[in-house]
Design an enzyme around this catalytic site. Structure first.
Site, PDB file in Angstrom:
ATOM      1  CG  ASN A   9      -0.241   9.517  33.489  1.00 18.76           C
ATOM      2  OD1 ASN A   9      -0.999   9.982  32.637  1.00 18.76           O
ATOM      3  ND2 ASN A   9      -0.508   9.559  34.791  1.00 18.76           N
ATOM      4  CD1 TRP A  10       3.055  11.509  28.162  1.00 19.51           C
ATOM      5  CD2 TRP A  10       2.120  12.271  26.282  1.00 19.51           C
ATOM      6  NE1 TRP A  10       3.843  11.116  27.121  1.00 19.51           N
ATOM      7  CE2 TRP A  10       3.292  11.557  25.947  1.00 19.51           C
ATOM      8  CE3 TRP A  10       1.368  12.837  25.250  1.00 19.51           C
ATOM      9  CZ2 TRP A  10       3.734  11.403  24.639  1.00 19.51           C
ATOM     10  CZ3 TRP A  10       1.801  12.684  23.938  1.00 19.51           C
ATOM     11  CH2 TRP A  10       2.971  11.977  23.638  1.00 19.51           C
ATOM     12  CE  LYS A  11       1.043  12.958  36.289  1.00 17.71           C
ATOM     13  NZ  LYS A  11       1.080  13.052  37.723  1.00 17.71           N
ATOM     14  CG  HIS A  94      -2.955   8.157  38.286  1.00 12.91           C
ATOM     15  ND1 HIS A  94      -2.902   9.294  39.042  1.00 12.91           N
ATOM     16  CD2 HIS A  94      -1.709   7.983  37.775  1.00 12.91           C
ATOM     17  CE1 HIS A  94      -1.673   9.806  38.982  1.00 12.91           C
ATOM     18  NE2 HIS A  94      -0.931   9.021  38.218  1.00 12.91           N
ATOM     19  CD  GLU A  96      -2.276  13.023  39.081  1.00 12.22           C
ATOM     20  OE1 GLU A  96      -2.589  12.908  37.887  1.00 12.22           O
ATOM     21  OE2 GLU A  96      -1.103  13.238  39.459  1.00 12.22           O
ATOM     22  CD  GLU A 169       1.928   5.981  39.679  1.00  8.50           C
ATOM     23  OE1 GLU A 169       2.844   6.338  38.956  1.00  8.50           O
ATOM     24  OE2 GLU A 169       0.792   6.478  39.642  1.00  8.50           O
ATOM     25  N   GLY A 175       4.515  13.712  41.416  1.00  6.75           N
ATOM     26  CA  GLY A 175       4.613  15.129  41.044  1.00  6.75           C
ATOM     27  C   GLY A 175       5.216  15.997  42.126  1.00  6.75           C
ATOM     28  CB  SER A 215       9.223  12.219  41.853  1.00  6.39           C
ATOM     29  OG  SER A 215       8.176  13.065  42.275  1.00  6.39           O
ATOM     30  N   GLY A 236       5.354  10.274  35.027  1.00  7.80           N
ATOM     31  CA  GLY A 236       4.458  11.391  34.738  1.00  7.80           C
ATOM     32  C   GLY A 236       5.229  12.535  34.097  1.00  7.80           C
ATOM     33  N   GLY A 237       5.552  13.547  34.901  1.00  7.30           N
ATOM     34  CA  GLY A 237       6.187  14.781  34.405  1.00  7.30           C
ATOM     35  C   GLY A 237       7.345  14.548  33.438  1.00  7.30           C
TER      36      GLY A 237
HETATM   37  C1  PEP Z   1       2.154   9.567  37.521  1.00  5.65           C
HETATM   38  O1  PEP Z   1       1.464  10.402  36.966  1.00  5.65           O
HETATM   39  O2  PEP Z   1       1.769   8.387  37.551  1.00  5.65           O
HETATM   40  C2  PEP Z   1       3.425   9.969  38.114  1.00  5.65           C
HETATM   41  C3  PEP Z   1       4.139   9.060  38.714  1.00  5.65           C
HETATM   42  O3  PEP Z   1       3.769  11.297  38.014  1.00  5.65           O
HETATM   43  P1  PEP Z   1       5.228  11.922  38.282  1.00  5.65           P
HETATM   44  O4  PEP Z   1       6.232  11.051  37.562  1.00  5.65           O
HETATM   45  O5  PEP Z   1       5.160  13.303  37.699  1.00  5.65           O
HETATM   46  O6  PEP Z   1       5.463  11.911  39.751  1.00  5.65           O
END
Ligand code: PEP
Length: 269
Positions: A9-11, A94, A96, A169, A175, A215, A236-237
């Site tokens: 997930n590049w957000k 999600h 966010e 999640e 993040g 994470s 994500g990151g």
């Molecule tokens: C996500 O965006 O779904 C996520 C899990 O982010 P991160 O891996 O950065 O915690």
């Protein structure tokens, strides 16, 4: 057997040029990793370009959100009909979206329904907040989110086990560099499977893939993937760095298929 899935997930990161460069940096290697379904979810504006780059490869494309109507006066929104020309997957619910943009359980439910009805595979995200976790309310919150998101969905018509993916999640892990432990994540995922068994039936609960997200990096993916309950990761990151993402996918293949010494060479899956 559930085929593992790792989605990036590049957000709200990468311009179109940057997204193309990132795909270029991982395309060949990622394509060669067998036995894991690999999904990239760039921002909407890059979907057309990345769709063209991924053609003929084993890598799938996903969107990060969608609206629930097919067309009409919804300025700024993207519909499932538009997405299905480009993507196979769509991330829905999600945290966010829930916490920054006010998405309710009811909206998430309508979106999941709309995605399935239009041939898109939702990656449905659920997760508890830190204070809920600390108050021992994880199962209550997850139970409510899962039940609400899947309300009214008929498993027989839509073959949900094939078309739906759930991502657990925990909001406090997204993040924050503070991942859950493999055991914690597996326990909550088992709890979600039990809900699915009650909601639909045991076969669907056994067949449906449930990922962990929060994470995840190349340093901790093994802890999650070595749990039989956990079928992959929503990243994500760490998905914004080609080497990191490749390592996460590669480790997933190695751990889920220990009989093959190098998943990169595994031709028989
Ligand atoms: C996500 O965006 O779904 C996520 C899990 O982010 P991160 O891996 O950065 O915690």
């Amino acid at each position: 057997m559930r085929i593992p899935l790792v989605a990036g997930n590049w957000k709200m990161n990468t311009t179109v040029a940057e997204a193309e460069e990132l795909v270029c940096d991982m395309l060949d290697m990622l394509d060669r990793i067998k036995g894991v379904e690999k999904v990239l979810c760039p921002p909407f504006v890059s979907l057309v370009a990345i769709n063209m780059m991924l053609r003929g490869s084993s890598i799938k494309l996903g969107a990060q959100n969608m609206w629930l109507e097919t067309k009409g006066a919804y300025t700024g929104e993207i519909s499932p009909v538009m997405l299905r020309e480009l993507c196979e997957f769509v991330i829905l619910g999600h945290s966010e979206r829930r916490w920054y943009f006010g998405e309710t359980d009811e909206m998430v439910n309508k979106k999941v329904n709309a995605a399935l009805n239009h041939g898109l595979k939702p990656i449905l995200c659920v997760g508890e907040r830190l204070e809920e976790n600390e108050a021992g309310r994880t199962e209550e919150v997850i139970g409510k989110q899962v039940t609400a998101a899947l309300n009214g969905i008929k498993p027989t018509v839509l073959s949900v086990a094939k078309n739906l993916v759930i991502a657990y999640e925990p909001v406090w892990a997204i993040g924050t560099h503070r991942a859950a432990s493999g055991e914690q994540a597996a326990a909550t995922i088992k709890f979600i499977r039990d809900i699915l068994a009650k909601l639909w039936n045991k076969d669907i609960a056994q067949d449906l893939r449930i990922l962990y997200g929060g994470s995840v990096t190349s340093n901790n993916i093994a802890e999650f993937i070595s749990q039989p309950e956990i079928d992959g990761a929503l990243v994500g990151g760490a998905s914004l760095e080609a080497e990191e993402f490749l390592s996460i996918v590669n480790q997933t293949a190695e751990i889920k298929y220990p009989h093959l010494s190098s998943p990169l060479k595994g031709e028989d899956r």
